[in-house]
Write a protein that holds these residues in place. Structure first.
Motif, PDB file in Angstrom:
ATOM      1  N   LEU A 346       0.791  -1.127   0.087  1.00 20.19           N
ATOM      2  CA  LEU A 346      -0.152  -0.012  -0.500  1.00 20.19           C
ATOM      3  C   LEU A 346       0.991   1.165   0.213  1.00 20.19           C
ATOM      4  N   HIS A 347       1.011   1.810  -0.895  1.00 21.59           N
ATOM      5  CA  HIS A 347       1.108   3.282  -1.784  1.00 21.59           C
ATOM      6  C   HIS A 347       0.739   4.191  -1.582  1.00 21.59           C
ATOM      7  N   THR A 348       0.738   4.908  -0.077  1.00 23.85           N
ATOM      8  CA  THR A 348      -0.150   5.727  -0.269  1.00 23.85           C
ATOM      9  C   THR A 348       0.144   7.520  -0.139  1.00 23.85           C
ATOM     10  N   GLY A 349       1.464   7.305  -0.807  1.00 24.95           N
ATOM     11  CA  GLY A 349       1.655   8.823  -1.110  1.00 24.95           C
ATOM     12  C   GLY A 349       3.359   8.756  -0.048  1.00 24.95           C
ATOM     13  N   ARG A 350       3.269   9.556   0.885  1.00 28.65           N
ATOM     14  CA  ARG A 350       4.473   9.414   1.964  1.00 28.65           C
ATOM     15  C   ARG A 350       4.766   8.170   2.639  1.00 28.65           C
ATOM     16  N   LYS A 351       3.882   7.589   2.499  1.00 26.82           N
ATOM     17  CA  LYS A 351       3.814   6.458   3.098  1.00 26.82           C
ATOM     18  C   LYS A 351       4.163   5.090   2.981  1.00 26.82           C
ATOM     19  N   LEU A 352       4.804   4.024   3.097  1.00 27.73           N
ATOM     20  CA  LEU A 352       4.734   2.685   2.276  1.00 27.73           C
ATOM     21  C   LEU A 352       4.820   1.729   3.952  1.00 27.73           C
ATOM     22  N   PHE A 353       3.328   0.268   3.037  1.00 28.32           N
ATOM     23  CA  PHE A 353       2.581  -0.383   3.877  1.00 28.32           C
ATOM     24  C   PHE A 353       3.156  -1.361   3.460  1.00 28.32           C
ATOM     25  N   ILE A 354       2.984  -2.541   4.016  1.00 31.94           N
ATOM     26  CA  ILE A 354       2.962  -4.072   3.249  1.00 31.94           C
ATOM     27  C   ILE A 354       2.104  -4.830   4.132  1.00 31.94           C
ATOM     28  N   SER A 355       1.431  -5.911   3.367  1.00 31.02           N
ATOM     29  CA  SER A 355       0.392  -6.663   4.258  1.00 31.02           C
ATOM     30  C   SER A 355       0.604  -8.073   3.709  1.00 31.02           C
ATOM     31  N   ARG A 356       0.569  -8.493   4.469  1.00 33.62           N
ATOM     32  CA  ARG A 356       0.576 -10.813   3.936  1.00 33.62           C
ATOM     33  C   ARG A 356      -1.036 -11.272   4.133  1.00 33.62           C
ATOM     34  N   PRO A 357      -1.082 -12.182   3.876  1.00 32.78           N
ATOM     35  CA  PRO A 357      -2.481 -12.428   4.712  1.00 32.78           C
ATOM     36  C   PRO A 357      -2.650 -12.627   6.222  1.00 32.78           C
ATOM     37  N   ASP A 358      -3.615 -12.484   6.748  1.00 31.67           N
ATOM     38  CA  ASP A 358      -3.801 -12.580   8.388  1.00 31.67           C
ATOM     39  C   ASP A 358      -2.401 -12.110   9.117  1.00 31.67           C
ATOM     40  N   GLN A 359      -2.369 -10.485   8.234  1.00 35.51           N
ATOM     41  CA  GLN A 359      -1.177  -9.992   9.415  1.00 35.51           C
ATOM     42  C   GLN A 359      -1.566  -8.651   9.429  1.00 35.51           C
ATOM     43  N   GLU A 360      -1.076  -7.805  10.437  1.00 40.71           N
ATOM     44  CA  GLU A 360      -1.658  -6.464  10.313  1.00 40.71           C
ATOM     45  C   GLU A 360      -0.577  -5.196   9.431  1.00 40.71           C
ATOM     46  N   LEU A 361      -1.164  -4.602   8.804  1.00 41.37           N
ATOM     47  CA  LEU A 361      -0.249  -3.669   7.942  1.00 41.37           C
ATOM     48  C   LEU A 361       0.662  -3.074   8.807  1.00 41.37           C
ATOM     49  N   SER A 371      12.508  -4.904  -2.781  1.00 45.64           N
ATOM     50  CA  SER A 371      11.791  -5.487  -4.126  1.00 45.64           C
ATOM     51  C   SER A 371      12.425  -5.099  -5.667  1.00 45.64           C
ATOM     52  N   PRO A 372      11.687  -5.984  -6.424  1.00 47.04           N
ATOM     53  CA  PRO A 372      11.839  -5.967  -7.446  1.00 47.04           C
ATOM     54  C   PRO A 372      11.740  -4.062  -8.036  1.00 47.04           C
ATOM     55  N   TRP A 373      10.492  -4.031  -7.529  1.00 48.55           N
ATOM     56  CA  TRP A 373       9.998  -2.501  -8.125  1.00 48.55           C
ATOM     57  C   TRP A 373      10.285  -1.501  -7.475  1.00 48.55           C
ATOM     58  N   ILE A 374      10.282   0.044  -7.748  1.00 45.80           N
ATOM     59  CA  ILE A 374      10.713   1.013  -7.051  1.00 45.80           C
ATOM     60  C   ILE A 374       9.191   1.825  -6.694  1.00 45.80           C
ATOM     61  N   TYR A 375       9.482   2.145  -6.020  1.00 50.46           N
ATOM     62  CA  TYR A 375       8.225   3.116  -5.151  1.00 50.46           C
ATOM     63  C   TYR A 375       8.915   3.801  -4.674  1.00 50.46           C
ATOM     64  N   ASN A 376       8.434   5.163  -4.902  1.00 47.60           N
ATOM     65  CA  ASN A 376       9.016   6.432  -4.870  1.00 47.60           C
ATOM     66  C   ASN A 376       8.448   7.965  -4.230  1.00 47.60           C
ATOM     67  N   LYS A 377       8.795   8.472  -3.333  1.00 42.52           N
ATOM     68  CA  LYS A 377       7.070   9.325  -2.451  1.00 42.52           C
ATOM     69  C   LYS A 377       6.892   9.847  -3.731  1.00 42.52           C
ATOM     70  N   ARG A 378       5.520  10.561  -3.791  1.00 42.50           N
ATOM     71  CA  ARG A 378       4.347  11.263  -3.727  1.00 42.50           C
ATOM     72  C   ARG A 378       3.361  12.028  -3.105  1.00 42.50           C
ATOM     73  N   HIS A 379       2.752  12.831  -3.631  1.00 44.90           N
ATOM     74  CA  HIS A 379       2.497  13.789  -3.100  1.00 44.90           C
ATOM     75  C   HIS A 379       0.819  12.544  -1.814  1.00 44.90           C
ATOM     76  N   GLU A 380       0.906  12.816  -0.755  1.00 46.18           N
ATOM     77  CA  GLU A 380      -0.309  11.912  -0.031  1.00 46.18           C
ATOM     78  C   GLU A 380      -1.673  12.107  -0.671  1.00 46.18           C
ATOM     79  N   LEU A 381      -1.847  10.610  -0.881  1.00 36.85           N
ATOM     80  CA  LEU A 381      -3.121  10.508  -1.029  1.00 36.85           C
ATOM     81  C   LEU A 381      -4.105  11.477  -0.142  1.00 36.85           C
TER      82      LEU A 381
END
Length: 800
Positions: A346-361, A371-381
């Motif tokens: 979950l990329h909210t703009g200023r923060k990045l969260f990870i969720s796995r099955p049956d786990q909290e964010l 990660s092979p993917w690149i998540y960069n900071k954006r304006h907050e949703l």
């Protein structure tokens, strides 16, 4: 340090002749002998293995004025019996320990204490205990605690304290950092976390104490016991999601430029070799000079900035050519760790969260994430959003009910709108993104859907372009984001044709993960890749869908005007409309972030149910593409009020409540026949013996063709009304042979506006294999127009 003898195992509560069979079936039943002697138990707890299977159960009775009774229940392969669990029994909540491999753990004594502790532990903790009481700790497999940090809260008595010390010895062998809570004398003898707090103590104090003990947790030295230590993987303490030591992230290189994400800004910068091999350049990447000094020293003791820069360059080269296609913006995405495990991001703009099955964010860093993917900071949703609170089932039911109150031409459409909202908010995490096109004539409630429903549910998470917006504008606004697009007033006039076709092309590309990127050139002759992963909603009077590829990706949901309903139905319609407004007023202002958190947390179940719905619909309708579209939307609707994983039988039962024919018939129909069918069911006003009333065009055509009255509508009134709408019947030898449609007639254009193929409808009708063009203009109710005739037998009048 006291020596702990781990070999001294005193059998307690172990079945001498093991009878239990694992896993035990569910639901679990209390043996009749216990019911007869003790009655129904007051409480029952189920012990599970790591995969969630039931291992055994513990039932508790609290008879008034008598000693408590606790009985273990197991399965002997034929029936439930009361018998000991045996050795190597699992910890309570073993399935949660497996699902949260690094969560803090609180160990208490007894199931009642485990229940009571839930109100005190901070978010993300797992509470566990062992079965059998203070003397049975030896019979438990404690290895699932490896990799966790543990706080032990003993019962406030000598057996409890002694058992905690023994357990601490076992955890020391497993290299588990732990701490034992020292209980204040203010607590009565025998007190545990399942009892009432002593006077002057609060729950917040207990929670603060747990946090303090967790910080104090450490490895306890244990003298050699002669017992071989179990092998614990070196990777058990390695975080699969992030690298805590990383201070910048090398991303690759291209044409002499090296691309790096900095820890201070969480944004991507490019550096040439001269800048990287300088103090100024490296300090711009990470401002701690001691960090660079610790990595590279020259023989004279000074930092070798050239060597440090070369090291950074080599790290970038190891990542290969920098690829903008790996950029992921705001929204929800599916990702995999290095072992191939699924996780939601979950990329909210200023923060990045990870969720796995049956786990909290779990929050992570843009730089440190693995990660092979690149998540960069954006304006907050959404500013100041709290993503730890999820929308409830009841709030989800209100969303679904609100969608169902509109004047739909098919009851199924309310569920499809609700399903779009539920899946569009996590569209980047979908393998297939269906789009919807809401259509209806004037004053049917189209704008209400955007203003009252979509904006209340999605809020700032969605884009809301207006009619004149171009495909390039949407693409530039989205960049690498995976967020919904609710497009209001997407006009279908001729001057907007090209613009709309480009937007439809964008939607087509966004539907599936299998489609490639869109490449657009820039002024400096550099190509930029756009991976659009948005779910689109279009709202307009007309619908311009011609290509079969678009029909299979876009669900057309039609609203009916109030005047098209019988007078007897209009009061109920008004009540439903008011109910929609009441629900809208009840929705909380923070619903968008709560729904985003819910759907992210529930994404794995949603994806499972989509596959089951898809397969079920594909089998029923013999159409895999229809399964993609309808399956995703209906599974989304279900996810609003349930987190249950469905099977095929449950999906079949769910689908049996809906009529899919309205949705499926037009998918296989030719364009010209679809237009004729649409015309026949349009409602117009006609003079009857009882005043002006509503009738379907097909009804009036039957009156004029067969030259007989239908109920209270005369032949002349039917013919004159049709003429005012640009339609007249052609007769030959006293028999109706065809129906003329005026090529240019405003009232006829308005009837066709909401058709599936409204754009250029005259040319579509002309393509009919039996169409005939008039040699000159024909008269229709006071004016003339050239016209196209379709033979009577080609009209679907019997279905009207």
């Amino acid at each position: 340090m006291r020596k702990v003898d781990l070999t001294a195992v005193t059998p307690a509560d172990i079945t001498e002749t093991p009878k239990m069979v694992v896993p035990m079936p569910e639901p679990i039943e209390v043996p009749a002998s216990l019911i007869k002697s003790l009655g129904e138990p007051e409480q029952m707890w189920v012990y599970r293995t790591a995969d969630g299977s039931a291992y055994g159960a513990v039932a508790r009775w609290n008879p008034e004025g008598k000693k408590k009774e606790v009985r273990p229940i197991v399965w002997d392969g034929k029936k439930f019996i009361t018998s000991g669990f045996g050795p190597e029994r699992p910890l309570f909540n073993s399935d949660m320990l497996a699902a949260r491999p690094m969560s803090p753990v609180l160990v208490v004594e007894g199931e009642k204490a485990a229940d009571g502790a839930q109100q005190y532990v901070p978010d993300g903790w797992v509470v566990t205990t062992w079965q059998g009481g203070s003397n049975a700790w030896q019979n438990t497999d404690w290895s699932p605690l490896a990799g966790h940090r543990v706080v032990i809260w003993p019962d406030n008595d000598s057996p409890g304290v002694n058992a905690s010390a023994e357990i601490q010895g076992v955890l020391a062998v497993l290299k588990v950092p732990n701490s034992i809570v020292q209980i204040s004398s203010a607590f009565p003898d025998g007190w545990d976390l399942g009892d009432e707090l002593p006077e002057k103590y609060t729950g917040k104090q207990i929670t603060a104490l747990l946090k303090k003990e967790l910080k104090a947790a450490q490895l306890v030295d244990v003298e050699d016991t002669g017992v071989e230590e179990p092998e614990v993987s070196e990777a058990v303490n390695e975080d699969p999601d992030q690298d805590p030591a990383r201070r910048y992230r090398p991303l690759g290189y291209d044409n002499g430029e090296y691309y790096i994400m900095t820890d201070e800004e969480y944004q991507i910068r490019s550096y040439n070799s001269d800048k990287l091999m300088s103090q100024k350049g490296l300090v711009a990447i990470h401002g701690d000079r001691e960090f660079w000094a610790a990595r590279q020293f020259s023989p004279g003791g000074q930092t070798d900035w050239i060597a440090a820069g070369l090291n950074v360059m080599n790290e970038c080269r190891a990542m290969h050519i920098y690829d903008t296609g790996r950029l992921r913006g705001r929204g929800v995405w599916m990702d995999k760790d290095k072992d191939g495990g699924d996780r939601a991001m979950l990329h909210t703009g200023r923060k990045l969260f990870i969720s796995r099955p049956d786990q909290e964010l779990k929050e992570t860093s843009f730089v440190r994430v693995k990660s092979p993917w690149i998540y960069n900071k954006r304006h907050e949703l959404i500013h100041d959003a709290n993503y730890s609170v999820c929308a409830s089932d009841e709030e989800g039911r209100l969303i679904r009910e609100m969608c169902q109150q509109l004047r739909w031409s098919s009851p199924l459409y309310g569920d499809l709108l609700a399903g779009w909202l539920a899946t569009a908010i996590v569209c980047g995490g979908m393998d297939w993104r269906p789009h919807i096109w809401v259509t209806g004539s004037y004053a049917t409630g189209k704008s209400t859907i955007i203003e009252r429903i979509v904006k209340s549910v999605l809020g700032d998470i969605s884009l809301y372009p207006k009619g004149a917006t171009t495909e390039a504008g949407i693409r530039s606004a989205l960049q690498s984001d995976a967020i919904p697009v609710a497009f209001d007033e997407s006009e279908t006039e001729e001057n907007a044709k090209d613009r709309l076709l480009q937007i439809l092309s964008l939607m087509r590309q966004a539907s599936s993960e299998g489609n490639g990127a869109i490449y657009k050139g820039s002024a400096n002759h550099v190509a930029h890749a756009f991976n659009i992963r948005s779910a689109f909603m279009l709202v307009s009077i007309g619908v311009n869908i011609k290509q079969g590829a678009d029909l299979s990706r876009i669900a057309v949901l039609t609203l009916r005007p109030q005047t098209s309903f019988a007078f007897s139905e209009r009061k109920a319609l008004e009540e439903r409309w008011n109910r929609m407004l009441d629900i809208n007023a009840m929705l909380p202002l923070d619903l968008p972030q709560k729904l985003l958190a819910r759907q992210t947390h529930n994404l794995f179940t949603l994806r499972h149910n989509i596959l089951v719905f898809k397969q079920t619909i594909s089998n029923m309708m013999n159409s895999p593409r229809l399964g993609d579209q309808l399956g995703t939307l209906l599974a989304g609707s279900h996810s609003l009020y349930s987190t249950q994983r469905l099977n095929e039988q449950q999906c079949e039962k769910y689908l049996a409540r809906h009529n899919l024919n309205d949705f499926t018939e037009i998918k296989e129909e030719q364009e010209d026949l679809s237009l004729l069918r649409h015309l026949c069911v349009q409602i117009i006003r006609v003079e009857t013996n009882h005043g002006v009333q509503d009738r379907a065009v097909g009804e009036l055509l039957r009156i004029v063709i067969k030259k007989r009255e239908l109920e209270d509508v005369s032949y002349n009134n039917a013919a004159n009304t049709l003429a005012r709408y640009g339609m007249r019947v052609e007769n030959e030898g006293g028999r109706a042979i065809g129906i003329w449609l005026a090529n240019k007639w405003p009232t006829l254009d308005r009837l066709v506006q909401t058709a599936q193929f409204s754009q250029g409808w005259v040319n579509i009708i002309k393509r009919h294999h039996r169409a005939r063009q008039s040699d000159s203009a024909l008269r229709f109710a006071g004016s003339t127009s050239r016209a196209t005739m379709i033979p009577v037998e080609e009209w679907p009048l019997e279905e009207t």
